[in-house]
Write a protein that holds these residues in place. Structure first.
Motif, PDB file in Angstrom:
ATOM      1  N   ALA A 162       1.037   8.225  -4.678  1.00  0.00           N
ATOM      2  CA  ALA A 162      -0.421   8.129  -4.767  1.00  0.00           C
ATOM      3  C   ALA A 162      -0.893   6.774  -4.259  1.00  0.00           C
ATOM      4  N   LEU A 163      -0.198   5.726  -4.650  1.00  0.00           N
ATOM      5  CA  LEU A 163      -0.590   4.386  -4.199  1.00  0.00           C
ATOM      6  C   LEU A 163      -0.385   4.224  -2.699  1.00  0.00           C
ATOM      7  N   GLY A 164       0.699   4.816  -2.189  1.00  0.00           N
ATOM      8  CA  GLY A 164       0.952   4.745  -0.747  1.00  0.00           C
ATOM      9  C   GLY A 164      -0.173   5.401   0.045  1.00  0.00           C
ATOM     10  N   ILE A 165      -0.614   6.572  -0.414  1.00  0.00           N
ATOM     11  CA  ILE A 165      -1.696   7.280   0.283  1.00  0.00           C
ATOM     12  C   ILE A 165      -3.001   6.503   0.137  1.00  0.00           C
ATOM     13  N   ALA A 166      -3.269   6.043  -1.105  1.00  0.00           N
ATOM     14  CA  ALA A 166      -4.516   5.307  -1.342  1.00  0.00           C
ATOM     15  C   ALA A 166      -4.589   4.085  -0.436  1.00  0.00           C
ATOM     16  N   GLY A 167      -3.479   3.375  -0.331  1.00  0.00           N
ATOM     17  CA  GLY A 167      -3.461   2.178   0.506  1.00  0.00           C
ATOM     18  C   GLY A 167      -3.689   2.499   1.975  1.00  0.00           C
ATOM     19  N   THR A 168      -3.046   3.572   2.442  1.00  0.00           N
ATOM     20  CA  THR A 168      -3.207   3.944   3.852  1.00  0.00           C
ATOM     21  C   THR A 168      -4.646   4.334   4.155  1.00  0.00           C
ATOM     22  N   LEU A 169      -5.236   5.134   3.270  1.00  0.00           N
ATOM     23  CA  LEU A 169      -6.629   5.540   3.465  1.00  0.00           C
ATOM     24  C   LEU A 169      -7.513   4.312   3.570  1.00  0.00           C
ATOM     25  N   PHE A 170      -7.304   3.408   2.641  1.00  0.00           N
ATOM     26  CA  PHE A 170      -8.174   2.235   2.565  1.00  0.00           C
ATOM     27  C   PHE A 170      -8.021   1.316   3.772  1.00  0.00           C
ATOM     28  N   GLN A 171      -6.775   1.026   4.119  1.00  0.00           N
ATOM     29  CA  GLN A 171      -6.560   0.123   5.248  1.00  0.00           C
ATOM     30  C   GLN A 171      -7.059   0.731   6.540  1.00  0.00           C
ATOM     31  N   SER A 172      -6.974   2.046   6.617  1.00  0.00           N
ATOM     32  CA  SER A 172      -7.432   2.724   7.824  1.00  0.00           C
ATOM     33  C   SER A 172      -8.939   2.591   7.986  1.00  0.00           C
ATOM     34  N   VAL A 173      -9.698   2.760   6.914  1.00  0.00           N
ATOM     35  CA  VAL A 173     -11.156   2.741   7.078  1.00  0.00           C
ATOM     36  C   VAL A 173     -11.736   1.334   7.009  1.00  0.00           C
ATOM     37  N   THR A 174     -10.970   0.365   6.470  1.00  0.00           N
ATOM     38  CA  THR A 174     -11.486  -1.007   6.496  1.00  0.00           C
ATOM     39  C   THR A 174     -10.971  -1.746   7.727  1.00  0.00           C
ATOM     40  N   ARG A 175     -10.063  -1.121   8.462  1.00  0.00           N
ATOM     41  CA  ARG A 175      -9.451  -1.745   9.644  1.00  0.00           C
ATOM     42  C   ARG A 175      -8.932  -3.132   9.310  1.00  0.00           C
ATOM     43  N   ASN A 176      -8.425  -3.280   8.101  1.00  0.00           N
ATOM     44  CA  ASN A 176      -7.965  -4.600   7.688  1.00  0.00           C
ATOM     45  C   ASN A 176      -6.687  -4.424   6.877  1.00  0.00           C
ATOM     46  N   PRO A 177      -5.639  -5.147   7.260  1.00  0.00           N
ATOM     47  CA  PRO A 177      -4.371  -5.001   6.547  1.00  0.00           C
ATOM     48  C   PRO A 177      -4.470  -5.416   5.084  1.00  0.00           C
ATOM     49  N   LEU A 178      -5.502  -6.203   4.756  1.00  0.00           N
ATOM     50  CA  LEU A 178      -5.657  -6.607   3.357  1.00  0.00           C
ATOM     51  C   LEU A 178      -6.585  -5.657   2.602  1.00  0.00           C
ATOM     52  N   GLY A 179      -7.209  -4.735   3.317  1.00  0.00           N
ATOM     53  CA  GLY A 179      -8.160  -3.841   2.665  1.00  0.00           C
ATOM     54  C   GLY A 179      -7.460  -2.749   1.890  1.00  0.00           C
ATOM     55  N   VAL A 201      -6.266  -5.182  -3.548  1.00  0.00           N
ATOM     56  CA  VAL A 201      -7.063  -6.357  -3.205  1.00  0.00           C
ATOM     57  C   VAL A 201      -8.535  -6.120  -3.518  1.00  0.00           C
ATOM     58  N   ILE A 202      -8.971  -4.907  -3.301  1.00  0.00           N
ATOM     59  CA  ILE A 202     -10.381  -4.590  -3.359  1.00  0.00           C
ATOM     60  C   ILE A 202     -10.882  -4.381  -4.794  1.00  0.00           C
ATOM     61  N   GLY A 203      -9.991  -4.442  -5.771  1.00  0.00           N
ATOM     62  CA  GLY A 203     -10.452  -4.354  -7.159  1.00  0.00           C
ATOM     63  C   GLY A 203     -10.351  -2.971  -7.765  1.00  0.00           C
ATOM     64  N   LEU A 204      -9.883  -1.997  -6.970  1.00  0.00           N
ATOM     65  CA  LEU A 204      -9.746  -0.643  -7.515  1.00  0.00           C
ATOM     66  C   LEU A 204      -8.672  -0.597  -8.588  1.00  0.00           C
ATOM     67  N   ARG A 227     -24.706  -3.213   1.968  1.00  0.00           N
ATOM     68  CA  ARG A 227     -24.754  -2.227   3.042  1.00  0.00           C
ATOM     69  C   ARG A 227     -23.855  -1.044   2.741  1.00  0.00           C
ATOM     70  N   GLY A 228     -23.565  -0.854   1.453  1.00  0.00           N
ATOM     71  CA  GLY A 228     -22.675   0.248   1.107  1.00  0.00           C
ATOM     72  C   GLY A 228     -21.303   0.042   1.712  1.00  0.00           C
ATOM     73  N   PHE A 229     -20.773   1.106   2.302  1.00  0.00           N
ATOM     74  CA  PHE A 229     -19.440   1.023   2.879  1.00  0.00           C
ATOM     75  C   PHE A 229     -19.497   0.796   4.385  1.00  0.00           C
ATOM     76  N   ALA A 230     -20.654   0.346   4.892  1.00  0.00           N
ATOM     77  CA  ALA A 230     -20.805   0.259   6.350  1.00  0.00           C
ATOM     78  C   ALA A 230     -20.095  -0.955   6.940  1.00  0.00           C
ATOM     79  N   SER A 231     -19.902  -2.003   6.144  1.00  0.00           N
ATOM     80  CA  SER A 231     -19.285  -3.200   6.692  1.00  0.00           C
ATOM     81  C   SER A 231     -17.922  -3.452   6.055  1.00  0.00           C
ATOM     82  N   PRO A 232     -16.836  -3.172   6.796  1.00  0.00           N
ATOM     83  CA  PRO A 232     -15.499  -3.341   6.238  1.00  0.00           C
ATOM     84  C   PRO A 232     -15.218  -4.748   5.717  1.00  0.00           C
ATOM     85  N   SER A 233     -15.686  -5.770   6.420  1.00  0.00           N
ATOM     86  CA  SER A 233     -15.328  -7.120   5.994  1.00  0.00           C
ATOM     87  C   SER A 233     -16.036  -7.478   4.676  1.00  0.00           C
ATOM     88  N   ARG A 234     -17.300  -7.082   4.545  1.00  0.00           N
ATOM     89  CA  ARG A 234     -17.991  -7.339   3.280  1.00  0.00           C
ATOM     90  C   ARG A 234     -17.340  -6.581   2.134  1.00  0.00           C
TER      91      ARG A 234
END
Lengths: 285, 401
Positions: B142-159, B163-166, B208-215
């Motif tokens: 579950a964590l592996g999938i969650a991480g992949t989903l997140f990093q993919s849509v934030t385009r950031n290896p730290l996303g 890291v994001i508080g989830l 800006r909601g989820f529109a800005s990956p870096s924010r």
């Protein structure tokens, strides 16, 4: 000359019949970011199967207009029409099969080869359950050959020169096999030879029957290579028409704040702008 | 209006009408045979580029014969790695089961599963080590999938969710829940509520909601810090009575899991993994930027929102059954990418890497002397941190060379 400009200026009263049969059009479209209105009730029809260059000073709304046409930026008021139907009525994937956009600074994915990048253009035809289609390999192959990147197909895109990289992006757009292609400043950041290269590719696309709309900065290049020029100024269409109809001294003074002489391009006979100096009004820009 | 313009418009209109008709036919064709038109066009086009001596037929034959060089490589490598990861995970599970005095051999385990087992083996398998292994594998996946989903849509290896508080938010929810009740059911509710509050705060904080990956990432780091403070507060309040148990909620632990936990993580995976697999198609083009993703019909903001929601549920599920285990969600996608060596989200491989990482880490806290008895989260943080460092150094070396 002046008559042409005025009639184009009053594009807001575009004949509805024309809008209905033309492929891509804006109908009193207003677009902006936050409070700011960038495009103000613009009505414009893009000639089908022609190469249209969109020109104008910085900040006049060129890129914004392209984004609105590609539905990546929603219009606030008015409509964008594809075959007379508002974009909002088309499914996004269906639009992607008919209209391609190359943004100004697309992100190159990590570790992607040229072939991998071009293959992304096939995305609109695929779905979660149909990941690969019979025509994909062929479409990618022909797109790479048309842009001359077939020799570097297994090279990483990050390792390419600027000119080759832009060719790879254009190959991706070609692989999308759309009848409309929108290019946002495709020649920026390229040296002169590669700029001409990209403009030739635009002409090739047009020759293939595609409708090409490109934001260009160089007026002389726009006049030489495009069939039609759209001049944007302060969020409105200032003129639209063939290069020799549109480009005159008054327009350059008014829109760009430039005093210039219009010569003839010795190669093509198209208007060639020879600047004299910035005009006084231009100083405010 | 000048005459020339009027004539031109008229011509254009006629042209448009003609093309309209052509195009209708073309569209029909397209629907039938995919992309016949464009191909033919480009064929001619390519021939022009190649000069007059290269007829269309030659081009066509060439294009047809040329094998798709990327596909076989990518399609073989992925499954192969998947099989290896599954085998390693099974090995880690079998070892965990068979280890020590209470060890259950594969033969004994099989006997229990077919209903012929003896008492002690059955207890170890169904109440002790069995759930532990299954929860570990499930939470890791579950964590592996969650991480992949997140990093993919934030385009950031730290996303990643940690890291994001989830993860921290889910952990805080879990800790708060223990103040009022216990039991796996309420843990799940607490973890999900915590994760939702965390992602809600992130959503609001970006403006800006989820529109800005870096924010998203910056807001997430702040939310993670707040959530950790909540958890630490709860631990401090309860420390006197049952602190040792709650320590597991700070870093994550697989001690004393039950079949209820197994069911919870299995349900979370059964719901989210297929949805993630469906979403993968859109995730494939997210790495080219929102504008291009939109232009290709992938709807960037919608895709990002869907990925984040799935990520929240998976993460909450993992935290509910195992606590906020660090670094699996962050490191698994990197490891998966390093193994497969092609762009795109590798959901399956990432899930398997996550499962294997958690199983091996849990084996370590049971079998390695100086790690014995530690919550498994301590080991994942250590291993994940070391691997990530190694990965970064290798990447940096390669890019600067």
């Amino acid at each position: 000359m002046n008559g042409t400009t005025t009639s184009a200026e009053t594009g807001a009263t575009t004949d509805p019949g024309e809008t209905a049969t033309s492929a891509l059009a804006l109908d009193r479209a207003s677009v902006g970011y936050g409070e700011k209105v960038v495009l103000d009730e613009v009505s414009l029809t893009f000639a089908k199967g022609r190469f249209t260059a969109v020109v104008g000073p910085n900040g006049c709304g060129k890129s914004t207009m392209l984004r609105a046409l590609a539905r990546t930026l929603p219009v606030r008021e008015g409509r964008v029409l594809l075959d007379g139907r508002p974009l909002a009525e088309h499914r996004s994937r269906a639009i992607a099969r008919r209209l391609a956009l190359l943004p100004q600074e697309p992100v190159v994915p990590d570790g992607i080869t040229v072939r991998g990048l071009v293959d992304r253009g096939r995305h609109p035809y695929r779905s979660a359950l149909r990941r690969r289609l019979p025509g994909d390999a062929e479409a990618v192959e022909t797109a790479m050959r048309a842009t001359g990147v077939d020799r570097v197909s297994e090279t990483l895109v990050t390792g390419l020169s600027g000119g080759q990289r832009q060719r790879a992006w254009i190959a991706m757009v070609l692989a999308q096999q759309t009848e409309h292609v929108l290019l946002d400043e495709p020649t920026s950041f390229l040296d002169i030879a590669h700029q001409i290269d990209v403009l030739h590719l635009c002409q090739d696309m047009r020759a293939d029957g595609r409708t090409v709309v490109a934001v260009l900065h160089d007026l002389n290049q726009a006049a030489r290579y495009a069939d039609e020029i759209v001049v944007l100024h302060e969020g409105r269409v200032r003129a639209q028409g063939a290069p020799h109809e549109v480009i005159d001294e008054a327009l350059l003074r008014e829109v760009f704040g430039l005093e210039a002489e219009i010569a003839r391009d010795p190669q093509s006979g198209t208007p060639l702008i020879v600047p004299r100096r910035r005009s006084r009004e231009g100083d405010r820009v | 209006m000048s005459d020339s313009l009027r004539t031109r418009r008229h011509e254009r209109q006629n042209l448009a009408e003609e093309q309209e008709q052509e195009q209708e036919q073309e569209q029909e064709q397209e629907q039938e045979q995919g992309q016949g038109r464009g191909q033919a066009q480009e064929q001619g086009h390519a021939a022009r580029h190649g000069g007059g001596d290269r007829p269309d037929e030659v081009d066509r034959a060439r294009g047809g014969d040329r094998p798709d060089r990327q596909a076989p490589q990518a399609s073989l490598r992925g499954p192969l790695i998947g099989v290896v990861l599954v085998l390693l995970s099974i090995a880690a599970g079998v070892w965990t089961l068979a280890r020590g005095e209470l060890g259950v051999s594969p033969a004994d385990a099989l006997a229990v599963l077919t209903g012929n087992g003896d008492g002690p083996a059955e207890i170890v398998l169904t109440r002790m080590r069995g759930p532990r292994i299954l929860v570990g594998a499930g939470a890791g996946a579950a964590l592996g999938i969650a991480g992949t989903l997140f990093q993919s849509v934030t385009r950031n290896p730290l996303g990643s969710p940690d890291v994001i508080g989830l993860g921290a938010g889910a952990g805080a929810g879990l800790a708060l829940t223990t103040l009022v009740s216990d039991g796996p059911g309420s843990a799940w509710v607490g973890a999900l509520a915590g994760a939702l509050v965390a992602i809600g705060l992130v959503y609001l904080a970006t403006g800006r909601g989820f529109a800005s990956p870096s924010r998203l990432i910056i807001a997430g780091i702040a939310v993670a810090a707040m959530a950790l403070a909540v958890t630490q507060y709860v631990v401090a309040v309860v420390l006197r009575d049952e602190g040792s148990q709650l320590a597991g909620q700070l870093v994550g632990s697989l001690n004393s899991r039950s079949m209820q936990h197994v069911v919870m993580i299995a349900v979370a995976l059964a719901v989210c993994a297929p949805l993630a697999a469906l979403l993968r198609h859109q995730l494939l083009v997210m790495d080219m930027g929102d504008e291009l993703a939109d232009a290709l019909g992938a709807g960037a903001v919608r895709t990002r929102t869907a990925a984040i929601i799935l990520s929240v549920v998976l993460c909450a599920g993992a935290v509910a059954v195992a606590g906020p285990i660090a670094f699996v969600a962050l490191a698994a996608p990197h490891i998966a990418r390093g193994l497969v060596r092609s762009p795109g989200p590798h959901l399956m491989i990432s899930a398997l890497v996550g499962a294997l990482a958690l199983l091996v880490s849990d084996l370590a806290v049971q079998a390695v002397p100086f790690l014995e008895g530690l919550p498994v989260g301590v080991v994942t943080a250590g291993l994940g941190g070391i691997y990530l460092g190694f990965l970064l150094i290798r990447t940096w070396r390669r890019t600067t060379a």
